[in-house]
Design a protein around this motif. Structure first.
Motif, PDB file in Angstrom:
ATOM      1  N   THR A 246       0.783  -1.250   0.110  1.00 21.85           N
ATOM      2  CA  THR A 246       0.138  -0.111  -0.022  1.00 21.85           C
ATOM      3  C   THR A 246       0.834   1.177   0.094  1.00 21.85           C
ATOM      4  O   THR A 246       1.994   1.118   0.320  1.00 21.85           O
ATOM      5  N   ALA A 247       0.288   2.224  -0.480  1.00 21.77           N
ATOM      6  CA  ALA A 247       0.950   3.726  -0.435  1.00 21.77           C
ATOM      7  C   ALA A 247      -0.184   4.869  -0.245  1.00 21.77           C
ATOM      8  O   ALA A 247      -1.150   4.532  -0.560  1.00 21.77           O
ATOM      9  N   MET A 248       0.226   5.674   0.455  1.00 21.68           N
ATOM     10  CA  MET A 248      -0.476   6.996   0.719  1.00 21.68           C
ATOM     11  C   MET A 248      -0.387   8.023  -0.461  1.00 21.68           C
ATOM     12  O   MET A 248       0.575   8.167  -0.964  1.00 21.68           O
ATOM     13  N   PHE A 249      -1.445   8.462  -0.837  1.00 16.76           N
ATOM     14  CA  PHE A 249      -1.813   9.463  -1.960  1.00 16.76           C
ATOM     15  C   PHE A 249      -2.208  10.646  -1.498  1.00 16.76           C
ATOM     16  O   PHE A 249      -3.225  10.782  -0.600  1.00 16.76           O
ATOM     17  N   LEU A 250      -1.969  11.818  -2.191  1.00 14.79           N
ATOM     18  CA  LEU A 250      -2.719  13.210  -1.996  1.00 14.79           C
ATOM     19  C   LEU A 250      -3.506  13.450  -3.077  1.00 14.79           C
ATOM     20  O   LEU A 250      -2.795  13.750  -4.368  1.00 14.79           O
ATOM     21  N   ASP A 251      -4.805  13.567  -3.051  1.00  9.27           N
ATOM     22  CA  ASP A 251      -5.690  13.782  -4.298  1.00  9.27           C
ATOM     23  C   ASP A 251      -5.551  15.163  -4.378  1.00  9.27           C
ATOM     24  O   ASP A 251      -4.962  16.053  -3.880  1.00  9.27           O
TER      25      ASP A 251
ATOM     26  N   VAL B 200      -5.801  12.924   2.124  1.00 10.60           N
ATOM     27  CA  VAL B 200      -5.007  11.709   1.906  1.00 10.60           C
ATOM     28  C   VAL B 200      -5.771  10.542   1.860  1.00 10.60           C
ATOM     29  O   VAL B 200      -6.947  10.218   2.369  1.00 10.60           O
ATOM     30  N   GLU B 201      -5.443   9.788   0.994  1.00  6.95           N
ATOM     31  CA  GLU B 201      -6.083   8.371   0.510  1.00  6.95           C
ATOM     32  C   GLU B 201      -4.972   7.232   0.629  1.00  6.95           C
ATOM     33  O   GLU B 201      -3.814   7.387   0.238  1.00  6.95           O
ATOM     34  N   GLU B 202      -5.645   6.077   0.897  1.00  6.48           N
ATOM     35  CA  GLU B 202      -4.784   4.831   0.737  1.00  6.48           C
ATOM     36  C   GLU B 202      -4.906   4.056  -0.414  1.00  6.48           C
ATOM     37  O   GLU B 202      -6.243   3.891  -0.637  1.00  6.48           O
ATOM     38  N   ARG B 203      -3.921   3.525  -1.214  1.00  2.99           N
ATOM     39  CA  ARG B 203      -4.093   2.468  -2.219  1.00  2.99           C
ATOM     40  C   ARG B 203      -3.379   1.052  -2.050  1.00  2.99           C
ATOM     41  O   ARG B 203      -2.408   1.198  -1.615  1.00  2.99           O
ATOM     42  N   VAL B 204      -4.154   0.235  -2.502  1.00  5.84           N
ATOM     43  CA  VAL B 204      -3.424  -1.042  -2.596  1.00  5.84           C
ATOM     44  C   VAL B 204      -2.815  -1.017  -3.759  1.00  5.84           C
ATOM     45  O   VAL B 204      -3.369  -0.957  -5.000  1.00  5.84           O
TER      46      VAL B 204
ATOM     47  N   ALA C  29      -2.432   6.435 -11.715  1.00  6.56           N
ATOM     48  CA  ALA C  29      -2.713   7.154 -13.010  1.00  6.56           C
ATOM     49  C   ALA C  29      -1.935   8.336 -13.101  1.00  6.56           C
ATOM     50  O   ALA C  29      -1.146   8.469 -12.169  1.00  6.56           O
ATOM     51  N   ASN C  30      -2.006   8.708 -14.382  1.00  8.17           N
ATOM     52  CA  ASN C  30      -0.918   9.784 -14.848  1.00  8.17           C
ATOM     53  C   ASN C  30      -1.295  10.888 -13.771  1.00  8.17           C
ATOM     54  O   ASN C  30      -2.171  11.468 -13.749  1.00  8.17           O
ATOM     55  N   GLY C  31      -0.081  11.603 -13.214  1.00  7.43           N
ATOM     56  CA  GLY C  31      -0.226  12.757 -12.310  1.00  7.43           C
ATOM     57  C   GLY C  31      -0.458  12.428 -10.978  1.00  7.43           C
ATOM     58  O   GLY C  31      -0.751  13.569 -10.096  1.00  7.43           O
ATOM     59  N   ASP C  32      -0.747  11.169 -10.479  1.00  8.08           N
ATOM     60  CA  ASP C  32      -0.775  11.047  -9.075  1.00  8.08           C
ATOM     61  C   ASP C  32       0.156  11.500  -8.362  1.00  8.08           C
ATOM     62  O   ASP C  32       1.368  11.505  -8.797  1.00  8.08           O
ATOM     63  N   ARG C  33      -0.127  11.917  -7.158  1.00  6.25           N
ATOM     64  CA  ARG C  33       0.941  12.281  -6.257  1.00  6.25           C
ATOM     65  C   ARG C  33       1.184  11.314  -4.957  1.00  6.25           C
ATOM     66  O   ARG C  33       0.100  11.151  -4.058  1.00  6.25           O
ATOM     67  N   VAL C  34       2.155  10.502  -4.803  1.00  4.40           N
ATOM     68  CA  VAL C  34       2.399   9.545  -3.948  1.00  4.40           C
ATOM     69  C   VAL C  34       3.215  10.155  -2.677  1.00  4.40           C
ATOM     70  O   VAL C  34       4.172  11.048  -2.959  1.00  4.40           O
ATOM     71  N   ILE C  35       2.620  10.131  -1.375  1.00  7.31           N
ATOM     72  CA  ILE C  35       3.334  10.448  -0.188  1.00  7.31           C
ATOM     73  C   ILE C  35       4.488   9.851   0.087  1.00  7.31           C
ATOM     74  O   ILE C  35       4.590   8.509   0.280  1.00  7.31           O
ATOM     75  N   VAL C  36       5.665  10.650   0.197  1.00  7.45           N
ATOM     76  CA  VAL C  36       7.078  10.018   0.425  1.00  7.45           C
ATOM     77  C   VAL C  36       7.608  10.134   1.535  1.00  7.45           C
ATOM     78  O   VAL C  36       8.631   9.779   2.066  1.00  7.45           O
ATOM     79  N   GLU C  37       7.191  11.339   2.179  1.00  9.21           N
ATOM     80  CA  GLU C  37       7.693  11.648   3.473  1.00  9.21           C
ATOM     81  C   GLU C  37       6.503  12.630   4.489  1.00  9.21           C
ATOM     82  O   GLU C  37       5.633  13.187   3.712  1.00  9.21           O
TER      83      GLU C  37
ATOM     84  N   PHE D 185       2.485  11.252   9.880  1.00 11.70           N
ATOM     85  CA  PHE D 185       1.842  12.361  10.412  1.00 11.70           C
ATOM     86  C   PHE D 185       0.467  12.545  10.029  1.00 11.70           C
ATOM     87  O   PHE D 185      -0.317  13.478  10.413  1.00 11.70           O
ATOM     88  N   VAL D 186      -0.008  11.580   8.985  1.00 14.94           N
ATOM     89  CA  VAL D 186      -1.320  11.959   8.637  1.00 14.94           C
ATOM     90  C   VAL D 186      -2.056  10.772   8.444  1.00 14.94           C
ATOM     91  O   VAL D 186      -1.299   9.421   8.811  1.00 14.94           O
ATOM     92  N   ARG D 187      -3.158  10.858   8.215  1.00 11.76           N
ATOM     93  CA  ARG D 187      -4.161   9.695   8.332  1.00 11.76           C
ATOM     94  C   ARG D 187      -5.208   9.755   7.256  1.00 11.76           C
ATOM     95  O   ARG D 187      -5.362  10.870   6.596  1.00 11.76           O
ATOM     96  N   VAL D 188      -5.809   8.608   6.685  1.00 11.24           N
ATOM     97  CA  VAL D 188      -6.835   8.639   5.816  1.00 11.24           C
ATOM     98  C   VAL D 188      -7.807   9.492   5.856  1.00 11.24           C
ATOM     99  O   VAL D 188      -8.464   9.545   6.831  1.00 11.24           O
ATOM    100  N   GLY D 189      -8.133  10.469   4.849  1.00 10.49           N
ATOM    101  CA  GLY D 189      -9.318  11.258   4.908  1.00 10.49           C
ATOM    102  C   GLY D 189      -8.752  12.761   5.367  1.00 10.49           C
ATOM    103  O   GLY D 189      -9.523  13.520   5.207  1.00 10.49           O
ATOM    104  N   GLN D 190      -7.681  12.834   6.030  1.00 12.73           N
ATOM    105  CA  GLN D 190      -7.247  14.088   6.388  1.00 12.73           C
ATOM    106  C   GLN D 190      -6.635  14.937   5.355  1.00 12.73           C
ATOM    107  O   GLN D 190      -6.168  14.704   4.268  1.00 12.73           O
ATOM    108  N   GLN D 191      -6.933  16.221   5.652  1.00 11.03           N
ATOM    109  CA  GLN D 191      -6.407  17.157   4.617  1.00 11.03           C
ATOM    110  C   GLN D 191      -4.748  17.273   5.098  1.00 11.03           C
ATOM    111  O   GLN D 191      -4.311  17.404   5.993  1.00 11.03           O
ATOM    112  N   ALA D 192      -3.893  17.784   4.078  1.00  9.95           N
ATOM    113  CA  ALA D 192      -2.605  17.850   3.958  1.00  9.95           C
ATOM    114  C   ALA D 192      -1.977  18.801   2.929  1.00  9.95           C
ATOM    115  O   ALA D 192      -2.707  18.961   1.800  1.00  9.95           O
ATOM    116  N   LYS D 193      -0.862  19.364   3.326  1.00 13.27           N
ATOM    117  CA  LYS D 193      -0.260  20.326   2.342  1.00 13.27           C
ATOM    118  C   LYS D 193       1.003  19.277   1.529  1.00 13.27           C
ATOM    119  O   LYS D 193       1.632  18.810   2.454  1.00 13.27           O
TER     120      LYS D 193
END
Length: 403
Positions: free
Chosen positions: A323-328, A333-337, A355-363, A367-375
């Motif tokens: 799994t990995a965390m993504f920022l829509d 914040v969302e989690e994908r398999v 998909a093209n242009g998706d942003r994966v969280i690497v750092e 400090f975040v959880r699914v559904g939370q807002q993040a910068k």
């Protein structure tokens, strides 16, 4: 009394003005507090690309040709004719064995041949003469048969003598031990004056051909099956018959010359589950020596329109799924398999879930959880180390792109 009433009104107005001035400050604090609730995370924007499928395999450097030099006759070594550790050409003399007894044997065999040759004309003439006499009934048929047998024996003696001469010549040539192949010599195990015997077990020296040179590497049968299935499914385009191979040396440097795949074994080891792959490399500077440990980087094919996800972004859930965390695009914040394949450097080759242009969280994942807002702050990953090399300005949610 009027004075006190005026003072009271002034105090009341001052208090109301003070309260009115404090209200905007309270709103500012609330806004700042709301902004502080959105943690900052490092993201990498993913785009499809053609990914070279390589396999880094352990192996050993092997000489392309190896010859152990042994004497083929017995005798005393008179001279060593090469410099230890130097290159020799094929057929170059290496040792000189005392040739006197072999020269004498050759001379004796040559003399025996001359003697045998000398008896043939006399026996031939006798047969021709007896043939005429038999027609005149001057001699018996038995005498002619004896003369023919004598001629045949003389000719056989000549053939035997020729074979003996050839044997003596070969043994005389063996008194000079020559290099069976070209290459670099090891040290000599014997010195002049030593006695050697034909077929001895001890080696005089060893010659190894170093250019070209082989690298034997081991490949897992599991990896081979996965590659074949990816090719059949169209996810990987095969590299072709001339597969390029690079070499990583023991000190971590890359060998400057590119090799090619020579062959693969047709069987898998029952004990290790691996098979041997041989690559051949040019070695003009003799940098590669037999016995060196190296890692071969084999270019197996190309995966078109694929995504590489940094390994630091991928974790495993309780089911063992990657799994990995993504920022829509809205900053949520969302989690994908993910369906991950092999590793490519410090990345995972992902087959689905992106998909093209998706942003994966690497750092900042902790400090975040699914559904939370993040910068999201765009970062650059060092492909060599897998660490963050550069951070850029934060991306507002409404500026995030999604393909």
């Amino acid at each position: 009394m009027k004075t006190r009433s005026v003072i009271a009104k002034i105090v009341t107005l001052a208090i109301l003005a003070a309260l009115a001035g404090c209200k905007p400050a309270s709103n500012d604090k609330a806004t700042a507090s709301a902004g502080a609730d959105r943690p900052e995370v490092g993201v990498v924007t993913l785009y499809p690309q053609a990914v070279a499928i390589t396999a880094e395999l352990p192996g050993r450097v092997v000489a392309s040709l190896t010859a152990e030099v042994r004497p083929q006759i017995s005798g005393i070594i008179q001279r060593r004719l090469f410099i230890e550790g130097n290159e020799v050409a094929e057929g170059a003399p290496l040792y000189q064995i005392d040739s006197a007894p072999y020269q004498a044997a050759y001379n004796s065999a040559s003399a025996a041949l001359q003697k045998a040759d000398a008896s043939v004309p006399s026996a031939q003439a006798k047969v021709e003469r007896y043939q005429g006499l038999v027609k005149q009934n001057a001699i018996s048929k038995q005498e002619l048969d004896d003369a023919v047998a004598t001629l045949a024996q003389a000719r056989a003696d000549v053939a035997t003598a020729k074979a003996n001469v050839e044997t003596a010549r070969i043994n005389l040539d063996y008194t000079t031990i020559k290099a069976p192949i070209g290459g670099r010599t090891d040290k000599s195990s014997l010195t002049p004056g030593a006695l050697v015997t034909a077929g001895q077990t001890s080696v005089l020296t060893t010659i190894r051909t170093l250019d070209p040179i082989f690298v034997d590497v081991t490949q897992s049968s599991t990896n081979l099956l996965n590659l074949r299935q990816s090719i059949d499914a169209g996810r990987v385009n095969i590299a072709g018959s001339n597969v390029a191979v690079k070499l990583k040396l023991e000190n971590g440097t890359i060998y400057p010359l590119t090799g090619k795949l020579e062959f693969s074994e047709a069987n898998v080891s029952t004990s290790t589950g691996t098979f041997t792959v041989r690559a051949v490399f040019p070695n003009p500077q003799r940098l590669l020596l037999p016995g060196m440990y190296a890692r071969a980087i084999v270019e197996e094919g190309v995966a078109p329109n694929s995504f590489l996800v940094p390994q630091r972004a991928v974790t495993r859930n309780t089911k063992g799924e990657a799994t990995a965390m993504f920022l829509d695009r809205n900053g949520n914040v969302e989690e994908r398999v993910l369906s991950i394949g092999r590793s490519v450097g410090n990345n995972w080759l992902v087959g689905s879930g992106i998909a093209n242009g998706d942003r994966v969280i690497v750092e900042g994942i902790q400090f975040v959880r699914v559904g939370q807002q993040a910068k999201g702050v765009e970062v650059v990953i060092d492909e060599t180390t897998g660490e963050i090399r550069e951070r850029r300005a934060a991306i507002p949610p409404d500026h995030a792109t999604k393909g």
